[in-house]
Design an enzyme around this catalytic site. Structure first.
Site, PDB file in Angstrom:
ATOM      1  CG  ASP A   1     -19.304  82.587  49.459  1.00  0.00           C
ATOM      2  OD1 ASP A   1     -18.596  83.525  49.865  1.00  0.00           O
ATOM      3  OD2 ASP A   1     -19.028  81.360  49.578  1.00  0.00           O
TER       4      ASP A   1
ATOM      5  CG  ASP B   1     -16.791  85.887  52.044  1.00  0.00           C
ATOM      6  OD1 ASP B   1     -17.256  85.236  53.052  1.00  0.00           O
ATOM      7  OD2 ASP B   1     -16.214  85.547  51.224  1.00  0.00           O
ATOM      8  CD  GLU B   2     -20.109  81.930  53.853  1.00  0.00           C
ATOM      9  OE1 GLU B   2     -20.890  80.930  53.444  1.00  0.00           O
ATOM     10  OE2 GLU B   2     -19.197  81.980  54.556  1.00  0.00           O
TER      11      GLU B   2
HETATM   12 MG   LIG Z   1     -16.476  83.727  49.675  1.00  0.00          MG
END
Ligand SMILES: [Mg+2]
Lengths: 82, 420
Positions: free
Chosen positions: B12, B107-108
């Site tokens: 993340d 974003d993961e």
């Molecule tokens: Mg993040």
């Protein structure tokens, strides 16, 4: 101050390790030496791939745009500290 | 499958959009910044930098409120193209370690490294190696937190525990310990509403959830109760179940009962190739929204509107639309397009001014996790992010046929575009 621009500029580049590194640029009849290339990214514009260079000198952040098809450079963003 | 045998990484990015801007612009480093939509006055903070978070700025706070909480905050307009490009780059780095990469949000990502890592020692080394690749290729200011665990749910929970730049390893025998150190809401799948309902049952933590009679949970939450019970034991491994809390959202989407888009063409056309391209673009967008919400459809409706009322004899635009119902539910843009085109192709397509497509008879997709949970929650508040998701979606599911078609973009998406 953060400005969005679209000004044609002259750029001196180095080709090192298969990378394009902007070294200096000329804008508004002034020469700026580029100290750091902080980030390079690409984006699509229609079928074209455009390169963006986020660079800086001691006082300014510049976002430069390179159109690799016509080898044209533009200054598209300027941020001056303070 | 025995889920204790798997090794999953969850990676993340920390304060992702803000970190990317701080990487690009050294004058933003070490400062509280907030990434906003284009129209800053009416926007929200999509991502606050680590420094801004420390000063009390929260994700999805209005820019007005953020300024009040943190007067020194620098509000910076987001650059979805840049975030999307960087996202493809870090996923490409992950793919050089394992082919089993599942992007979960912008974003993961989840990486199944069972084969590549062999054990938790190998997994830790691999996590460090990934981190140094990110550092070399993206820069030192784009950092990530990493969780390693026997399943996705626990890997994500582990990842949450140390931010920024954390690396948390939870081996099978440490799962209950991790759960007992966590709050109910830390778990992906337990939202504020579920938490309230659990609290009302006297359940305030995972230990109590684990000990609560399973039948009673099931009476209260139906199949989701089974999920909760298993989750409290750290035994929920599979993605389909993972994001069903989800359930609440999916249900409200199902209640909406249809997904659709129509598009008014820049010029009327009689060219079937042009129509096909637009229809495909619409099908892809509808399919993307359905996959985002984890639903599939068994009915497609396609329609066109003709001409211009000022030049025709009628009192409005004449139109034509039909629907097809089928057995095998789908959320695939290509399928939706093919079905829709079968409907429209036999029609005499002369002087078409609008084309549209919608799907109905929806059900939850049991085979597909609902992706982009975080972004889905954000769409209601930030159109810039919505645009990014669209790019993200079309980046993943892009198909050659639409490359010719350029939808004119507006801040909200399509030009003359209507969600139905
Ligand atoms: Mg993040």
């Amino acid at each position: 101050m953060h400005e969005i621009l679209n000004d044609p500029i002259d750029v001196t580049v180095a080709f090192t390790d298969n990378r394009v590194l902007p070294r200096a640029m000329r804008w508004n009849e002034r020469e700026y030496k580029i100290d750091q290339v902080n980030l390079v990214h690409t984006a699509r514009e229609g079928a074209k791939r455009i390169f963006y260079f986020s660079v800086s000198d001691a006082a300014n952040y510049f976002k430069l745009k390179l159109d690799p098809e016509i080898l044209e450079w533009r200054l598209v963003e300027l941020y001056t500290d303070g | 499958m025995d889920n204790t045998a798997r090794i999953i990484l969850h990676i993340d990015m920390n304060s992702y959009f803000a970190s990317v801007e701080q990487q690009a612009n050294p004058f933003l480093r070490g400062k509280p910044i907030g990434i906003t939509g284009k129209n800053q006055e009416r926007s929200v903070v999509a991502t606050a930098s680590i420094e801004a978070k420390a000063l009390g700025v929260k994700t999805a706070m209005s820019t007005w409120e953020a300024k009040k909480v943190c007067p020194s905050i620098i509000l910076w307009p987001g650059d979805p193209e840049k975030y999307s490009d960087i996202m493809h780059r870090f996923n490409a780095i992950y793919e050089s370690f394992t082919p089993n990469v599942e992007p979960f949000s912008v974003d993961e990502s989840f990486l199944d490294i069972t084969e590549e890592a062999e054990d938790y020692f190998g997994a830790t080394c691999m996590a460090q190696a990934i981190r140094s690749r990110l550092y070399e290729e993206l820069g030192e200011h784009i950092t990530a937190s990493i969780g390693i665990a026997p399943n996705k749910l626990m890997a994500k929970l582990a990842c949450e525990t140390v931010k920024p730049n954390g690396l948390t390893v939870v081996r099978p025998h440490e799962i209950l310990d991790l759960l007992d150190r966590s709050e109910l809401e830390d778990l992906c799948g337990i939202g504020p509403r579920i938490k309230e309902r659990l609290n009302a049952l006297g359940i305030a933590n995972f230990k109590q959830l684990r000990e609560f009679p399973r039948e009673n949970l099931e009476r209260e939450f139906h199949s989701y109760g089974t999920w909760l019970h298993e989750a409290a034991l750290g035994r929920v491994a599979s993605a389909p179940l993972l994001f069903k809390e989800g359930l609440g959202v999916v249900t409200s989407q199902q209640e909406a009962k249809s997904y659709g888009h129509s598009y008014t063409l820049p010029q009327n056309t009689s060219d079937p190739r042009v129509l096909k391209r637009y229809l495909f673009g619409l099908a892809d967008k509808v399919g993307w929204r359905m996959r985002r919400d984890g639903v599939v459809a068994r009915r497609v409706t396609a329609f066109v509107r003709f001409g211009d009322p000022s030049t025709s004899l009628g009192t409005g635009f004449s139109s034509h639309g039909e629907q097809r119902t089928f057995q095998e539910p789908t959320a695939d843009g290509m399928h939706l397009f093919q079905i829709a085109w079968k409907i429209l192709e036999p029609i005499s397509l002369v002087d078409v001014r609008l084309v549209g497509l919608s799907t109905s008879i929806l059900s939850g997709d049991p085979t597909q996790p609902s992706l982009f949970k975080k972004e889905r929650n954000m769409t209601s508040v930030l159109s810039a992010l919505d645009e990014l998701q669209h790019r993200y979606g079309s980046g993943i599911w892009k198909r050659g046929a639409t490359l010719q078609t350029e939808f004119k973009s507006r801040s909200s998406g399509f030009h003359f575009d209507h969600e139905i």
